[in-house]
Write an enzyme that holds these catalytic residues in place. Structure first.
Site, PDB file in Angstrom:
ATOM      1  N   SER A   1       0.543  32.255 -24.719  1.00 30.48           N
ATOM      2  CA  SER A   1       0.175  31.541 -23.851  1.00 30.48           C
ATOM      3  C   SER A   1      -1.068  31.566 -23.305  1.00 30.48           C
ATOM      4  O   SER A   1      -1.354  31.047 -22.309  1.00 30.48           O
ATOM      5  CB  SER A   1       0.829  32.980 -22.154  1.00 30.48           C
ATOM      6  OG  SER A   1       2.035  33.133 -22.199  1.00 30.48           O
TER       7      SER A   1
ATOM      8  N   LYS B   1      -1.656  27.771 -22.455  1.00 29.04           N
ATOM      9  CA  LYS B   1      -0.919  27.144 -21.370  1.00 29.04           C
ATOM     10  C   LYS B   1      -2.250  26.952 -20.825  1.00 29.04           C
ATOM     11  O   LYS B   1      -2.540  25.416 -19.638  1.00 29.04           O
ATOM     12  CB  LYS B   1      -0.773  27.996 -20.523  1.00 29.04           C
ATOM     13  CG  LYS B   1       0.937  28.651 -20.976  1.00 29.04           C
ATOM     14  CD  LYS B   1       1.317  29.701 -20.230  1.00 29.04           C
ATOM     15  CE  LYS B   1       2.709  29.871 -20.363  1.00 29.04           C
ATOM     16  NZ  LYS B   1       2.464  31.270 -19.388  1.00 29.04           N
TER      17      LYS B   1
ATOM     18  N   TYR C   1       7.605  23.357 -25.013  1.00 32.15           N
ATOM     19  CA  TYR C   1       6.791  24.440 -24.467  1.00 32.15           C
ATOM     20  C   TYR C   1       7.147  25.210 -25.945  1.00 32.15           C
ATOM     21  O   TYR C   1       6.044  26.478 -25.911  1.00 32.15           O
ATOM     22  CB  TYR C   1       7.886  25.555 -23.329  1.00 32.15           C
ATOM     23  CG  TYR C   1       7.251  26.274 -22.642  1.00 32.15           C
ATOM     24  CD1 TYR C   1       5.858  26.361 -22.154  1.00 32.15           C
ATOM     25  CD2 TYR C   1       7.916  27.142 -23.182  1.00 32.15           C
ATOM     26  CE1 TYR C   1       5.891  27.165 -21.718  1.00 32.15           C
ATOM     27  CE2 TYR C   1       7.674  28.532 -22.223  1.00 32.15           C
ATOM     28  CZ  TYR C   1       6.479  28.095 -21.520  1.00 32.15           C
ATOM     29  OH  TYR C   1       5.592  29.699 -21.510  1.00 32.15           O
TER      30      TYR C   1
ATOM     31  N   TYR D   1      -1.515  37.195 -15.668  1.00 31.77           N
ATOM     32  CA  TYR D   1      -0.319  38.043 -14.698  1.00 31.77           C
ATOM     33  C   TYR D   1      -1.054  38.823 -13.378  1.00 31.77           C
ATOM     34  O   TYR D   1      -1.901  38.430 -12.888  1.00 31.77           O
ATOM     35  CB  TYR D   1       0.790  37.852 -14.946  1.00 31.77           C
ATOM     36  CG  TYR D   1       0.920  36.900 -16.454  1.00 31.77           C
ATOM     37  CD1 TYR D   1       1.016  35.574 -16.732  1.00 31.77           C
ATOM     38  CD2 TYR D   1       0.450  37.983 -18.231  1.00 31.77           C
ATOM     39  CE1 TYR D   1       1.062  35.171 -18.033  1.00 31.77           C
ATOM     40  CE2 TYR D   1       0.839  36.680 -19.243  1.00 31.77           C
ATOM     41  CZ  TYR D   1       0.831  36.220 -19.369  1.00 31.77           C
ATOM     42  OH  TYR D   1       1.069  34.564 -19.782  1.00 31.77           O
TER      43      TYR D   1
ATOM     44  N   VAL E   1       1.228  36.873 -25.311  1.00 31.75           N
ATOM     45  CA  VAL E   1       1.856  38.409 -25.272  1.00 31.75           C
ATOM     46  C   VAL E   1       1.802  37.830 -27.012  1.00 31.75           C
ATOM     47  O   VAL E   1       2.019  38.986 -27.846  1.00 31.75           O
ATOM     48  CB  VAL E   1       3.580  38.098 -25.019  1.00 31.75           C
ATOM     49  CG1 VAL E   1       3.501  38.602 -23.549  1.00 31.75           C
ATOM     50  CG2 VAL E   1       4.761  36.868 -25.489  1.00 31.75           C
TER      51      VAL E   1
END
Length: 313
Positions: free
Chosen positions: A69, A72, A196, A247, A265
């Site tokens: 992530s 992103k 993705y 998050y 992660v």
């Protein structure tokens, strides 16, 4: 924030690594992606890239890992370059308060993800990059952007991790199909998710990742002088990293570390010290929120010892 001399920063980085090395292996690797479950939980790396051109490393800082992530941040910068503020019609800018792969808010909010750093929001960002491109072209654009930022063309996709994600990414398929039902995914689900999954499987070392993130510490510019994004856009990406980058633990990270950051992660975290440096840490063991347990502690210690914080020293 007071700039530190290179020798002082070397000593601080080495000290943080030495103090935390005995705790390598804490947390749990992301075993729901089978390929990530095979990563050595003892791995621990730390790199600081400064706006003065230094790259200071410790531990496994040159070993590539799946950035997941953290990617992103870079796809958001690309998508904003392509769509500008029009992107915000499809994704919000508020903290989610829920897990990175939660589907709960999508129904209530009619398929508009809360922010671009939860999985649903990042899938929409990736979908926006597919406009006018084949999946291979969109992925190539992402990789070229990282090559440009890190000044390193050796950065590649870990194909084994990408295959592992495609074989097990049922939650992401559910998120994508749900948003497609609301009309917020403009391309076939398998095409968007193909890009993705591959962007998440990009492998980088801490040193490469810190160098790639340095434009966000340097008002949107490369330290060699080239422009990447405007100063205002860099500031806004940093703001989203601070409020949404971890998050449902984003508030705790801001409280403990006080810097914009984005976790993955795979155990990596990219943190930005505006005007000073970009920091990348890697330790595969995750805490209950899906963030690197030892990596978070390393950033907290480094922030304490350097006095680096967007909230003042």
């Amino acid at each position: 924030m007071t700039p530190l001399s290179t020798p002082d920063l070397h000593a601080l980085v080495e000290g943080v690594y030495a103090d935390l090395a005995p705790f390598r292996g804490e947390g749990a690797v992301a075993d729901y992606i089978p390929q990530l479950a095979r990563v050595d939980p003892q791995s621990f790396g730390l790199a600081v890239a400064t706006t003065g051109g230094d790259v200071i490393t410790a531990g496994d800082a040159l070993a590539p890992f799946s950035i997941q992530s953290v990617s992103k941040v870079f796809t958001l910068a690309l998508a904003l370059g392509k769509w500008g503020d029009g992107l915000w019609k499809r994704v919000g800018r508020e903290p989610s308060g829920t897990a990175f792969n939660s589907i709960v808010q999508l129904e209530q909010e009619k398929g508009i993800p809360r922010n671009p750093f939860i999985n649903a929001g990042a899938i929409v960002v990736t979908d926006s990059l597919l406009a006018g491109h084949q999946p291979r072209e969109a992925l190539g654009e992402i990789l070229r952007f990282l090559h440009f930022l890190a000044d390193d063309e050796s950065i590649v996709v870990d194909q084994a991790v990408a295959r592992s994600e495609q074989a097990t990414g049922f939650r992401n398929q559910a998120l994508a199909n749900y948003m497609r039902a609301f009309g917020n995914l403009h391309h076939p689900v398998d095409l968007t998710l193909g890009v993705y999954f591959h962007q998440c499987a990009i492998a980088m070392s801490c040193a490469q990742l810190a160098k790639a993130g340095l434009f966000l510490a340097n008002a949107g510019r490369l330290i060699t002088g080239g422009s990447v994004v405007s100063r205002e856009r860099a500031r806004r990406i940093n703001a989203l990293m601070l409020t949404c980058g971890h998050y449902d633990a984003s508030g705790d990270f801001a409280y403990r570390v006080g810097l914009p950051g984005k976790s993955g992660v795979g155990g990596g975290i990219l943190a930005i010290v505006p005007g000073q440096a970009a920091i990348a840490v890697w330790s595969p063991g995750l805490n209950a929120n899906g963030n690197s347990a030892l990596g978070t502690r390393a950033l907290e210690l480094l922030a304490q010892r350097t006095g680096w914080s967007v909230f003042g020293g």
